[in-house]
Design an enzyme around this catalytic site. Structure first.
Site, PDB file in Angstrom:
ATOM      1  N   LYS A  50       0.831  -1.210   0.000  1.00  0.00           N
ATOM      2  CA  LYS A  50       0.000   0.000   0.000  1.00  0.00           C
ATOM      3  C   LYS A  50       0.866   1.261   0.000  1.00  0.00           C
ATOM      4  O   LYS A  50       0.632   2.185  -0.786  1.00  0.00           O
ATOM      5  CB  LYS A  50      -0.929   0.013   1.213  1.00  0.00           C
ATOM      6  CG  LYS A  50      -1.909   1.183   1.209  1.00  0.00           C
ATOM      7  CD  LYS A  50      -2.717   1.242   2.484  1.00  0.00           C
ATOM      8  CE  LYS A  50      -1.932   1.909   3.584  1.00  0.00           C
ATOM      9  NZ  LYS A  50      -2.717   2.175   4.804  1.00  0.00           N
ATOM     10  N   ASP A  76      -6.646   1.337   1.053  1.00  0.00           N
ATOM     11  CA  ASP A  76      -6.628   1.447   2.514  1.00  0.00           C
ATOM     12  C   ASP A  76      -8.013   1.081   3.041  1.00  0.00           C
ATOM     13  O   ASP A  76      -8.860   0.571   2.302  1.00  0.00           O
ATOM     14  CB  ASP A  76      -6.210   2.860   2.946  1.00  0.00           C
ATOM     15  CG  ASP A  76      -7.275   3.904   2.645  1.00  0.00           C
ATOM     16  OD1 ASP A  76      -8.243   3.600   1.900  1.00  0.00           O
ATOM     17  OD2 ASP A  76      -7.161   5.032   3.162  1.00  0.00           O
TER      18      ASP A  76
END
Length: 211
Positions: free
Chosen positions: A120, A138
């Site tokens: 991420k 997220d």
């Protein structure tokens, strides 16, 4: 959800916010990298407050490395998990100096090899600092993608792969910013603000609210 609806959603989000970007404050790829590492399980507001103090004093790998773990902690101790984050950031700074001449690499494998940097974080840096069409998933994006029906997946990796598949190329650079902001301010976790949502009529969430 079909691709006609998806396209309408993306077009509306783009019309409302043509040039979205992160809410983390940064001026260099390195500052962005550190801010994203700090942002794990923390708000962007709390990270910005910490980096507002940190970056005028130290905003390069060498300068942060010179602070040491304890010195860095003094600047970031208001952020969750700051002990582990300080350790990782110091190790990352050392690695950047040793392997990349102090520069943040525009390379996924090299980024993910840095301590405290996962997929991420690498996606955010590649997208925001280097303009790659990556999609960082997220908690906000995971929630919005599943709740609306836009890209359903059992975990963040599944949602990322679905988004990469269904989002047309022209929207890929910006889509993760739109979805994060939508999740942060409209499609919030406990009670989504459906009544003020610009894509309510396209969303496939069954328990809509009137807020």
């Amino acid at each position: 959800m079909n691709n006609v609806k998806r396209l309408q959603i993306l077009e509306r989000l783009r019309a409302a916010n043509p040039h979205p970007t992160t809410e983390l404050n940064y001026s260099t790829p390195f500052e962005l990298l550190i801010a994203v590492i700090l942002s794990a399980q923390a708000t962007d507001v709390s990270v910005n407050k910490a980096t507002e103090r940190l970056y005028p004093m130290a905003n390069t790998p060498a300068a942060i490395l010179a602070l040491g773990v304890d010195g860095l902690k003094e600047y970031i101790k208001t952020i969750g998990l700051y002990n582990a984050k300080a350790e990782n950031i110091i190790k990352t700074c050392a690695q950047l100096l040793a392997r990349h001449n102090g520069e943040v690499p525009a390379d996924r494998a090299a980024l993910e090899a840095l301590p405290g940097v996962g997929r991420k974080t690498a996606n955010v840096v590649l997208n925001t600092a280097f303009g790659w069409p990556t999609i960082a998933v997220d908690t906000h994006i995971f929630r919005v993608s599943n709740r609306t029906g836009f890209a359903v997946g059992k975990d963040v990796d599944a949602v990322e792969q679905k988004l990469l598949k269904v989002v047309p190329a022209e929207f890929k650079l910006d889509v993760h910013h739109w979805l994060i902001l939508h999740g942060r301010y409209t499609c919030v976790a406990r009670k989504p603000r459906c009544g003020s949502c610009l894509i309510e009529d396209l969303c496939e969430f069954k328990d809509k609210t009137e807020i």
